[in-house]
Design an enzyme around this catalytic site. Sequence first.
Site, PDB file in Angstrom:
ATOM      1  N   CYS A  88      -5.324 -31.665 -42.783  1.00 30.19           N
ATOM      2  CA  CYS A  88      -6.631 -32.183 -43.172  1.00 30.19           C
ATOM      3  C   CYS A  88      -7.310 -31.229 -44.166  1.00 30.19           C
ATOM      4  O   CYS A  88      -6.906 -31.160 -45.311  1.00 30.19           O
ATOM      5  CB  CYS A  88      -7.479 -32.446 -41.927  1.00 30.19           C
ATOM      6  SG  CYS A  88      -8.892 -33.524 -42.261  1.00 30.19           S
ATOM      7  N   HIS A 221      -4.060 -35.544 -38.011  1.00 27.12           N
ATOM      8  CA  HIS A 221      -4.119 -34.339 -37.167  1.00 27.12           C
ATOM      9  C   HIS A 221      -3.079 -34.385 -36.052  1.00 27.12           C
ATOM     10  O   HIS A 221      -3.390 -34.867 -34.952  1.00 27.12           O
ATOM     11  CB  HIS A 221      -5.504 -34.247 -36.514  1.00 27.12           C
ATOM     12  CG  HIS A 221      -6.590 -33.807 -37.430  1.00 27.12           C
ATOM     13  ND1 HIS A 221      -6.984 -32.493 -37.541  1.00 27.12           N
ATOM     14  CD2 HIS A 221      -7.369 -34.505 -38.286  1.00 27.12           C
ATOM     15  CE1 HIS A 221      -7.976 -32.394 -38.422  1.00 27.12           C
ATOM     16  NE2 HIS A 221      -8.223 -33.601 -38.886  1.00 27.12           N
ATOM     17  N   GLU A 223      -2.132 -31.947 -34.244  1.00 25.21           N
ATOM     18  CA  GLU A 223      -2.545 -31.050 -33.150  1.00 25.21           C
ATOM     19  C   GLU A 223      -3.535 -31.732 -32.221  1.00 25.21           C
ATOM     20  O   GLU A 223      -3.717 -31.297 -31.088  1.00 25.21           O
ATOM     21  CB  GLU A 223      -3.123 -29.751 -33.730  1.00 25.21           C
ATOM     22  CG  GLU A 223      -4.579 -29.805 -34.172  1.00 25.21           C
ATOM     23  CD  GLU A 223      -4.802 -30.544 -35.481  1.00 25.21           C
ATOM     24  OE1 GLU A 223      -3.830 -31.060 -36.064  1.00 25.21           O
ATOM     25  OE2 GLU A 223      -5.977 -30.631 -35.927  1.00 25.21           O
TER      26      GLU A 223
END
Lengths: 283, 199
Positions: A88, A221, A223
């Site tokens: 990002c 994302h 994560e």
Amino acid sequence: MARAAVIQIPGVNCEYESARALERVGIEASILRFNEPASVLSEFDAFVLPGGFAFQDRIRAGAVAAKLPTIERIGQEAERGKVVLGVCNGAQVLVEAGLVPGIHPGRVELALAPNLAPRRQGYLCRWIHVRAGEGPGRATFAAPLPADRVVPLPMAHGEGRFLTADPEVLRIVDDEGLALFRYVAPDGTPALGYPDDPNGAMLQAAGITNRAGNVLALMPHPERAAVLKHVPLDLAGPWGEARRAGVGSFSALEGPGPGGFLFESLALRLGAAPRAAAPGRRG
Amino acid sequence: MSAVLLVRLKIPDLTALTALDAGRKLLPQGYELTRLVREELVLFEPSPGVSAGEFEPALAHAVETSNFFVNPNKERYRLLRAAERGPALVPAEGSWGILARSRSGTEDLGLLDRLMREHPLRGLRSIRRARIWWLWTRGPEGDTDADRCYPALGPVKSTASGLLVNPHSEGWLRLDSPVSWSRIEAFLAEPASAALEPA
């Protein structure tokens, strides 16, 4: 043990979950402040530029952070073959620093422009679907993923539209498989517009690598989807079913989520000793 | 001819201060960036056959009384009426500028919808937006030497050169002398140049 540095630039906000996702697959993660001596970076095998709003996105997202000595040094480490992942805002930094796609070293060849969708402006936060293609980055960033696997991931950005004004760069990114991750419809067919393609990126690109395949700028994302409990209960498809089936089971909810593949892939690439896998779906 | 609204912060502009700091590090030795101001440019285009003067009084009222364009607690503005704005946009004494616009178009349809819903303006066709970076530079000879400073501060080419514009997502126009309003109107209305060279 493989070591990764998660770079903490003022304004980023995903450094802790990025470190946790790395630690989960056996990579030792250190959160490193942006103004640490650049020489420290040579101690690490990989670098993660996490999401957030480095320098409050002043001027443009990633534009100020891209000028940091730390980023210059990470570029040098990438030239030596070390792995760099920008998620990002981290992707925006890599693009503004010219590390992705890096066709002509040192040149900025892309932008991450404001999202473009009919009658819709600004920040967009929701789950989308991506698929990994064949390209030089697959072995590093998508090794465990079968070719046709559709992966749901969360996205949260206002400036995520990969764009180039250079037709030669566009051709090379397409021809050489540098757009490793592309937005697709939930059934895996190409995203032909909003909402499957959330921002109007060229080639429906969600993530673009450099030619060597060791640097990835990824807008969604992973994560935030590293474990099953990250998956929303109302998500359609197999990951949503797994999430709903996992309600009440701590071990299932702590198992791998849809974004876990990327960190497993990094662990494979870096030769990290995997930790005992928690039960859960792999994908 | 269009009406033009120019808006800038009157409180410290942290984006401009950050750009000032980052820009100073990019300039060649012996060159200085002494001041940097960020200004938003909003262009109000009349419909064909209509004069901007027909909607300007209502527009002035809308700008003054709505919160669409200006927050008077932190911003100040100049509304330049078509008949009064002069032939050209003139940089302030000692400054030069870069006018930047999105390559994907400059029209703000959402703002137009909202404005027309709450302040119907007869004869207003479109609202276009762009940004101006005003720069005060000084070279070794004491002049602005914009030609030498421009590669360091203008369109980004590498980490070592360029800052304020990403040419892959933005078109830009240098403002180092008076630039006619008609040229600015065309720059905003026409598709961005496909080339990675300045307009």
